[in-house]
Design an enzyme around this catalytic site. Structure first.
Site, PDB file in Angstrom:
ATOM      1  N   SER A 176       0.857  -1.170   0.000  1.00  0.00           N
ATOM      2  CA  SER A 176       0.000   0.000   0.000  1.00  0.00           C
ATOM      3  C   SER A 176       0.906   1.237   0.000  1.00  0.00           C
ATOM      4  O   SER A 176       2.100   1.143   0.257  1.00  0.00           O
ATOM      5  CB  SER A 176      -0.882  -0.028   1.250  1.00  0.00           C
ATOM      6  OG  SER A 176      -1.675   1.120   1.331  1.00  0.00           O
ATOM      7  N   ARG A 177       0.290   2.401  -0.272  1.00  0.00           N
ATOM      8  CA  ARG A 177       1.098   3.622  -0.234  1.00  0.00           C
ATOM      9  C   ARG A 177       1.482   3.982   1.195  1.00  0.00           C
ATOM     10  O   ARG A 177       2.382   4.767   1.419  1.00  0.00           O
ATOM     11  CB  ARG A 177       0.325   4.785  -0.861  1.00  0.00           C
ATOM     12  CG  ARG A 177       0.128   4.657  -2.360  1.00  0.00           C
ATOM     13  CD  ARG A 177      -0.853   5.677  -2.866  1.00  0.00           C
ATOM     14  NE  ARG A 177      -2.185   5.479  -2.280  1.00  0.00           N
ATOM     15  CZ  ARG A 177      -3.206   6.300  -2.428  1.00  0.00           C
ATOM     16  NH1 ARG A 177      -3.058   7.380  -3.155  1.00  0.00           N
ATOM     17  NH2 ARG A 177      -4.374   6.039  -1.876  1.00  0.00           N
ATOM     18  N   LYS A 233      -8.933  -4.151 -14.875  1.00  0.00           N
ATOM     19  CA  LYS A 233      -9.391  -3.568 -16.130  1.00  0.00           C
ATOM     20  C   LYS A 233      -9.587  -2.059 -15.986  1.00  0.00           C
ATOM     21  O   LYS A 233      -9.876  -1.620 -14.871  1.00  0.00           O
ATOM     22  CB  LYS A 233     -10.688  -4.227 -16.603  1.00  0.00           C
ATOM     23  CG  LYS A 233     -11.717  -4.641 -15.549  1.00  0.00           C
ATOM     24  CD  LYS A 233     -12.378  -3.648 -14.652  1.00  0.00           C
ATOM     25  CE  LYS A 233     -13.111  -2.476 -15.152  1.00  0.00           C
ATOM     26  NZ  LYS A 233     -13.764  -1.684 -14.076  1.00  0.00           N
TER      27      LYS A 233
HETATM   28  N1  LIG Z   1     -13.353  -6.480 -11.512  1.00  0.00           N
HETATM   29  C1  LIG Z   1     -14.271  -5.745 -10.903  1.00  0.00           C
HETATM   30  O1  LIG Z   1     -15.395  -6.187 -10.645  1.00  0.00           O
HETATM   31  C2  LIG Z   1     -13.924  -4.368 -10.486  1.00  0.00           C
HETATM   32  C3  LIG Z   1     -14.743  -3.686  -9.587  1.00  0.00           C
HETATM   33  C4  LIG Z   1     -14.347  -2.425  -9.166  1.00  0.00           C
HETATM   34  C5  LIG Z   1     -13.163  -1.878  -9.653  1.00  0.00           C
HETATM   35  N2  LIG Z   1     -12.397  -2.557 -10.538  1.00  0.00           N
HETATM   36  C6  LIG Z   1     -11.135  -1.995 -11.036  1.00  0.00           C
HETATM   37  O2  LIG Z   1     -10.210  -2.054  -9.956  1.00  0.00           O
HETATM   38  C7  LIG Z   1      -9.397  -0.876  -9.924  1.00  0.00           C
HETATM   39  C8  LIG Z   1      -9.537  -0.239  -8.548  1.00  0.00           C
HETATM   40  O3  LIG Z   1     -10.886   0.072  -8.313  1.00  0.00           O
HETATM   41  P1  LIG Z   1     -11.483   0.209  -6.815  1.00  0.00           P
HETATM   42  O4  LIG Z   1     -12.927   0.441  -6.997  1.00  0.00           O
HETATM   43  O5  LIG Z   1     -11.014  -0.874  -5.963  1.00  0.00           O
HETATM   44  O6  LIG Z   1     -10.793   1.585  -6.392  1.00  0.00           O
HETATM   45  P2  LIG Z   1     -10.588   2.152  -4.915  1.00  0.00           P
HETATM   46  O7  LIG Z   1     -11.536   1.530  -3.960  1.00  0.00           O
HETATM   47  O8  LIG Z   1     -10.581   3.635  -5.083  1.00  0.00           O
HETATM   48  O9  LIG Z   1      -9.126   1.657  -4.541  1.00  0.00           O
HETATM   49  C9  LIG Z   1      -8.011   1.970  -5.306  1.00  0.00           C
HETATM   50  C10 LIG Z   1      -6.768   1.753  -4.479  1.00  0.00           C
HETATM   51  O10 LIG Z   1      -5.652   2.151  -5.282  1.00  0.00           O
HETATM   52  C11 LIG Z   1      -4.650   2.737  -4.483  1.00  0.00           C
HETATM   53  N3  LIG Z   1      -4.276   4.033  -5.027  1.00  0.00           N
HETATM   54  C12 LIG Z   1      -3.032   4.380  -5.447  1.00  0.00           C
HETATM   55  N4  LIG Z   1      -2.993   5.625  -5.856  1.00  0.00           N
HETATM   56  C13 LIG Z   1      -4.235   6.127  -5.726  1.00  0.00           C
HETATM   57  C14 LIG Z   1      -4.808   7.393  -5.978  1.00  0.00           C
HETATM   58  N5  LIG Z   1      -4.102   8.404  -6.486  1.00  0.00           N
HETATM   59  N6  LIG Z   1      -6.095   7.560  -5.690  1.00  0.00           N
HETATM   60  C15 LIG Z   1      -6.844   6.554  -5.205  1.00  0.00           C
HETATM   61  N7  LIG Z   1      -6.352   5.327  -4.926  1.00  0.00           N
HETATM   62  C16 LIG Z   1      -5.042   5.116  -5.186  1.00  0.00           C
HETATM   63  C17 LIG Z   1      -5.207   2.844  -3.081  1.00  0.00           C
HETATM   64  O11 LIG Z   1      -4.625   1.818  -2.302  1.00  0.00           O
HETATM   65  P3  LIG Z   1      -3.462   2.150  -1.221  1.00  0.00           P
HETATM   66  O12 LIG Z   1      -3.914   3.380  -0.517  1.00  0.00           O
HETATM   67  O13 LIG Z   1      -3.434   0.940  -0.409  1.00  0.00           O
HETATM   68  O14 LIG Z   1      -2.180   2.381  -1.978  1.00  0.00           O
HETATM   69  C18 LIG Z   1      -6.691   2.606  -3.227  1.00  0.00           C
HETATM   70  O15 LIG Z   1      -7.243   1.980  -2.117  1.00  0.00           O
HETATM   71  C19 LIG Z   1      -9.860  -0.055 -11.100  1.00  0.00           C
HETATM   72  O16 LIG Z   1      -9.005  -0.321 -12.187  1.00  0.00           O
HETATM   73  C20 LIG Z   1     -11.241  -0.543 -11.435  1.00  0.00           C
HETATM   74  O17 LIG Z   1     -11.568  -0.415 -12.809  1.00  0.00           O
HETATM   75  C21 LIG Z   1     -12.746  -3.798 -10.943  1.00  0.00           C
END
Ligand SMILES: NC(=O)c1ccc[n+]([C@@H]2O[C@H](COP(=O)([O-])OP(=O)(O)OC[C@H]3O[C@@H](n4cnc5c(N)ncnc54)[C@H](OP(=O)(O)O)[C@@H]3O)[C@@H](O)[C@H]2O)c1
Length: 362
Positions: A63-64, A124
């Site tokens: 994680s960051r 994705k």
């Molecule tokens: N397959 C599916 O069903 C599905 C569903 C939802 C999303 N996704 C994909 O998964 C990816 C993440 O989506 P999510 O909904 O999990 O996002 P999220 O809840 O916002 O989490 C993203 C994570 O990325 C890290 N990160 C690093 N730099 C960041 C920044 N500048 N701003 C925000 N977060 C940052 C953070 O982890 P740390 O703080 O630990 O570094 C954060 O917790 C996307 O590519 C999305 O398209 C796929």
């Protein structure tokens, strides 16, 4: 080209059956050692799926910040917690990293891991644009490392059934794909869904599933792409419709939204029949199959939250020494990102860091 890394020694992983189920799991075999990069929503769902998957283990998270790594590790009982993505990539006890960060980070996070010699499953879309995706694919191939886009839908039992119907010619020649992925999310400041810096917008986040479905059905790139979008106040697309022409009369009619809810079915129609993938079509458990004047419904439940199937595919590929998955090949992920580029190009939607209005040439 160097042979892709194989996790552990002498391990065998479950075989994939046509119904998406697995067989032959062996409690004694060594597990694929997963590292999870990012601790957001989908990272949690994936970590939960790994806890139920034979032959897989989440051994590390990066994680960051140390505090978020520790919180995630405690929640999913992960032993090794790293306060940076670099430290995770360098962890010698990790076979494969699952990249679960916002779109704009997929390229850099994936390259970090590939350059550290790790296999990668990247969320994705594989990248923000085709230029980035091509770079990632080249590095993986040059280094002989496994890379796959986490298009989890592909590995679910209902999709295996759709593939089976298409391959057997039951539907005849594929002619039309219709798919909607329209959801409503709050437009909160900093949300990755609306921030241009994080490559927000409905097309890249959810519309990609509709484009990936059309790519799977027609097995080629569209000849022509047309459509319109409504861009919201942050400058990214909040609603759009696209028509893709695959030649020989084959069309896809697709819509996506992140501020408007619709029923989210998909339809695949051929010259002999059609299949309806029931809402939500990206993780369907029910199909309606109509061939000639016969119509029936089929149930295709999946185990757990459904994310274990893509992880099992990665395990099988690593055990076989494959550089990529036949079910979600890299050239197809690239074709999908190229199509996304072509859809948004006339909208004038250019993400920060894309130097020209044509992201494919950046
Ligand atoms: N397959 C599916 O069903 C599905 C569903 C939802 C999303 N996704 C994909 O998964 C990816 C993440 O989506 P999510 O909904 O999990 O996002 P999220 O809840 O916002 O989490 C993203 C994570 O990325 C890290 N990160 C690093 N730099 C960041 C920044 N500048 N701003 C925000 N977060 C940052 C953070 O982890 P740390 O703080 O630990 O570094 C954060 O917790 C996307 O590519 C999305 O398209 C796929």
């Amino acid at each position: 080209m160097r042979k892709p890394r194989t996790p552990g020694e002498g391990r065998s992983l479950p075989e994939r059956r046509s119904d998406g189920e697995e067989e032959g799991s062996d409690e004694t075999m060594g597990a694929v050692r997963w590292g999870i990069l990012g601790t957001g929503k989908i990272a949690g769902a994936f970590a939960a799926a790994l806890t139920e998957l034979p032959g897989a283990e989440a051994v590390a998270v990066g994680s960051r910040r140390a505090v978020t790594a520790a919180r995630f590790a405690d929640r999913y009982r992960i032993l090794r917690r790293h306060p940076s993505y670099g430290a995770l990539a360098a962890d010698p006890d990790v076979d494969v990293v699952y990249v679960a960060t916002p779109h704009s980070l997929h390229r850099d996070n994936t390259l970090l891991c590939l350059e550290a010699g790790k296999a990668v499953l990247c969320e994705k879309p594989l990248a923000v644009n085709a230029h980035q995706a091509g770079e990632m694919i080249s590095v993986a191939r040059e280094r002989g490392l496994f890379l796959m886009e986490a298009m989890w839908t592909r590995f679910l039992p209902a999709f295996a059934r759709l593939r089976e119907l298409l391959a057997a010619g039951e539907l005849g020649e594929p002619r039309l794909v219709r798919a909607d992925f329209c959801i409503r999310r709050p437009r909160e400041p900093g949300s990755r869904l609306f921030e241009p810096e994080l490559a927000g917008g409905a097309l890249l986040d959810v519309g990609i599933y509709t484009v990936a479905l059309a790519a799977a059905v027609f097995g080629t790139r569209p000849e022509r792409v047309t459509g319109l979008a409504h861009l919201g106040p942050t400058g990214v697309d909040e609603r759009s419709g696209a028509v893709l022409d695959y030649g020989d009369g084959r069309l896809a009619v697709l819509s996506s939204a992140n501020r408007t809810v619709t029923p989210n079915d998909a339809l695949v129609a051929g010259s002999r029949g059609w299949v309806r993938l029931h809402d939500p079509f990206w993780s369907p458990q029910k199909l309606t199959v109509a061939i000639g004047d016969q119509r029936h419904e089929e149930e295709h439940p999946f185990r757990g939250n459904g994310y274990g199937y893509e992880a099992a595919e990665v395990g099988r590929c690593l055990a076989a020494g494959a550089g990529e998955s036949e079910v979600m090949p890299l050239d197809e992920s690239l074709a999908v990102v190229e199509t996304l580029d072509r859809i948004r190009q006339p909208w004038g939607l250019v993400y920060p860091g894309e130097p020209t209005s044509d992201p494919m040439r950046s």
